[in-house]
Scaffold this motif. Structure first.
Motif, short mmCIF file in Angstrom:
data_model
loop_
_atom_site.label_atom_id
_atom_site.label_comp_id
_atom_site.label_asym_id
_atom_site.label_seq_id
_atom_site.Cartn_x
_atom_site.Cartn_y
_atom_site.Cartn_z
N TRP A 1 20.70 -3.38 13.26
CA TRP A 1 19.71 -1.96 13.39
C TRP A 1 18.76 -2.49 11.95
O TRP A 1 17.76 -1.61 12.33
CB TRP A 1 20.41 -0.14 13.61
N HIS A 2 19.62 -2.23 11.15
CA HIS A 2 18.77 -2.73 9.25
C HIS A 2 17.90 -2.95 9.58
O HIS A 2 16.84 -2.82 9.44
CB HIS A 2 20.08 -2.63 8.54
N ARG A 3 17.91 -4.06 9.98
CA ARG A 3 16.65 -5.69 10.47
C ARG A 3 15.95 -4.45 11.02
O ARG A 3 14.87 -4.62 10.63
CB ARG A 3 17.46 -6.40 10.51
N VAL A 4 16.15 -4.59 12.16
CA VAL A 4 14.67 -3.58 12.88
C VAL A 4 13.78 -1.97 12.43
O VAL A 4 12.89 -2.22 12.41
CB VAL A 4 15.35 -3.48 14.78
N ASN A 5 15.30 -1.55 11.40
CA ASN A 5 14.89 0.20 11.59
C ASN A 5 14.21 0.26 10.03
O ASN A 5 13.25 0.75 9.87
CB ASN A 5 15.09 0.85 11.49
N GLU A 6 15.18 -0.73 8.82
CA GLU A 6 14.96 -0.51 7.81
C GLU A 6 13.80 -1.73 6.91
O GLU A 6 13.28 -0.86 6.32
CB GLU A 6 16.35 0.10 7.25
N LEU A 7 13.76 -2.01 7.13
CA LEU A 7 13.30 -3.38 6.56
C LEU A 7 11.81 -3.14 7.05
O LEU A 7 11.32 -3.02 5.89
CB LEU A 7 13.44 -4.74 7.48
N PRO A 8 11.05 -3.15 7.70
CA PRO A 8 9.74 -2.72 8.28
C PRO A 8 9.18 -1.23 7.29
O PRO A 8 8.77 -1.36 6.26
CB PRO A 8 9.64 -1.78 9.58
N ALA A 9 9.99 -0.09 6.87
CA ALA A 9 10.13 0.73 6.10
C ALA A 9 10.31 0.50 4.58
O ALA A 9 9.70 1.22 3.85
CB ALA A 9 11.32 2.05 6.76
N TYR A 10 11.29 -0.64 4.74
CA TYR A 10 11.39 -0.98 3.15
C TYR A 10 9.91 -1.30 2.90
O TYR A 10 9.10 -0.94 1.57
CB TYR A 10 12.47 -1.43 3.00
N ALA A 11 9.09 -2.25 3.86
CA ALA A 11 7.87 -2.61 3.54
C ALA A 11 6.96 -1.48 3.31
O ALA A 11 6.59 -1.97 2.62
CB ALA A 11 7.99 -4.31 4.48
N GLU A 12 6.62 -0.90 3.87
CA GLU A 12 6.06 0.38 3.82
C GLU A 12 5.46 1.06 2.85
O GLU A 12 5.32 1.07 2.28
CB GLU A 12 5.84 1.35 5.60
N LEU A 13 6.94 1.18 2.36
CA LEU A 13 7.73 1.66 1.28
C LEU A 13 7.14 1.07 0.46
O LEU A 13 6.38 1.81 -1.22
CB LEU A 13 8.65 2.24 1.17
N LEU A 14 7.21 -0.52 -0.24
CA LEU A 14 6.56 -0.78 -1.39
C LEU A 14 4.95 -0.55 -0.89
O LEU A 14 4.07 -1.51 -2.27
CB LEU A 14 7.55 -2.74 -1.09
N ARG A 15 5.02 -1.33 0.23
CA ARG A 15 2.65 -1.59 -0.04
C ARG A 15 2.71 -0.20 -0.80
O ARG A 15 1.40 -0.18 -1.48
CB ARG A 15 2.86 -1.86 1.40
N SER A 16 2.96 0.82 -0.37
CA SER A 16 2.65 2.51 -0.63
C SER A 16 2.96 2.35 -2.34
O SER A 16 1.81 2.87 -3.15
CB SER A 16 3.33 3.62 0.21
N ALA A 17 3.86 2.23 -2.75
CA ALA A 17 4.67 2.44 -3.37
C ALA A 17 3.36 0.98 -4.94
O ALA A 17 3.00 1.10 -5.79
CB ALA A 17 5.56 0.96 -4.03
N SER A 18 3.21 0.10 -3.97
CA SER A 18 2.10 -1.08 -5.03
C SER A 18 0.26 -0.17 -5.00
O SER A 18 -0.37 -0.60 -5.92
CB SER A 18 1.89 -1.76 -3.87
N GLN A 19 0.19 0.17 -3.67
CA GLN A 19 -0.49 1.16 -4.06
C GLN A 19 -0.88 2.29 -4.97
O GLN A 19 -1.22 2.39 -6.53
CB GLN A 19 -1.24 1.53 -2.48
N ARG A 20 0.63 2.80 -4.83
CA ARG A 20 0.51 4.06 -6.41
C ARG A 20 0.12 3.37 -7.71
O ARG A 20 -0.16 4.19 -8.29
CB ARG A 20 1.52 4.63 -5.93
N ALA A 21 0.98 1.88 -7.58
CA ALA A 21 1.10 1.74 -9.08
C ALA A 21 -0.27 1.04 -9.43
O ALA A 21 -0.95 0.97 -10.22
CB ALA A 21 2.24 0.69 -9.03
N ALA A 22 -1.07 0.52 -8.79
CA ALA A 22 -2.45 0.67 -8.63
C ALA A 22 -3.52 1.13 -9.62
O ALA A 22 -4.25 1.62 -10.39
CB ALA A 22 -2.84 -0.17 -7.80
N ARG A 23 -2.80 2.36 -9.02
CA ARG A 23 -4.10 3.78 -9.42
C ARG A 23 -3.13 4.26 -10.97
O ARG A 23 -3.86 5.46 -11.39
CB ARG A 23 -4.02 4.59 -8.79
N GLY A 24 -2.30 3.89 -11.58
CA GLY A 24 -1.02 3.81 -12.41
C GLY A 24 -1.02 5.08 -11.73
O GLY A 24 -0.27 6.13 -10.89
N ILE A 25 0.67 4.92 -12.40
CA ILE A 25 2.21 5.65 -12.35
C ILE A 25 2.24 7.33 -12.66
O ILE A 25 1.93 7.42 -14.13
CB ILE A 25 3.18 4.72 -12.21
#
Length: 169
Positions: A62-86
């Protein structure tokens, strides 16, 4: 000099790949590690262990199917936010998302573990309580900024060390 930089970059890439491999192997065997930890904390009998094993496998899947994709999306969004300045808003957003992921996992884990946990006997619960108390005491000792080291000098955290240094100068 160019050759040294090339070797250094190659070594860094190999180290990064090795770290990724270790993380992947660790994640792939997390259900086994959790089962071992549960057995050591709970002193499970054979029936409880047999009941827990497929539950942990399902939780891991369940974690692999549900949570890992959510973590990946969270990291993508965090990277975009960091690129603009935190900003402070970004930090609050990140903390909120990490808490939400934790709550999601904890709720699923509790749901899956509850049928096994309800079978624990009084001796198992007492042993668990004792283990938690030992761990809490150990953590309190190691976390205290005034825990003494073997040399007898007080252990200080980074904040107290920095303030001591600033007072000395």
């Amino acid at each position: 000099m160019k050759r040294a930089v090339t070797y250094l970059a190659l070594a860094a890439c190999v180290s990064l790949l090795a770290a990724c491999s270790v993380t992947r192997v660790g994640y792939n065997y997390a259900d086994i590690v959790v089962r071992y930890m549960a057995s050591s904390y709970l002193d499970l009998d054979a029936v409880q262990s047999e009941d827990l094993e497929p539950r942990l496998v399902r939780l891991h899947q369940w974690h692999r199917v549900n949570e890992l994709p959510a973590y990946a999306e969270l990291l993508r969004s965090a990277s975009q936010r960091a690129a603009r300045g935190i900003t402070a808003e970004d930090v609050a957003w990140g903390l909120g998302n990490v808490r939400a992921r934790y709550r999601s996992f904890a709720a699923k884990a509790a749901e899956d573990a509850a049928p096994v946990l309800t079978t624990l006997g009084a001796a198992q619960l007492a042993a668990l309580e004792h283990r938690f108390a030992e761990n809490n005491e150990k953590h309190a000792r190691s976390s205290s900024p005034w825990t003494t080291r073997s040399a007898g000098a007080p252990r200080r955290n980074a904040c107290s060390s920095a303030s001591a240094t600033s007072r000395a100068t």
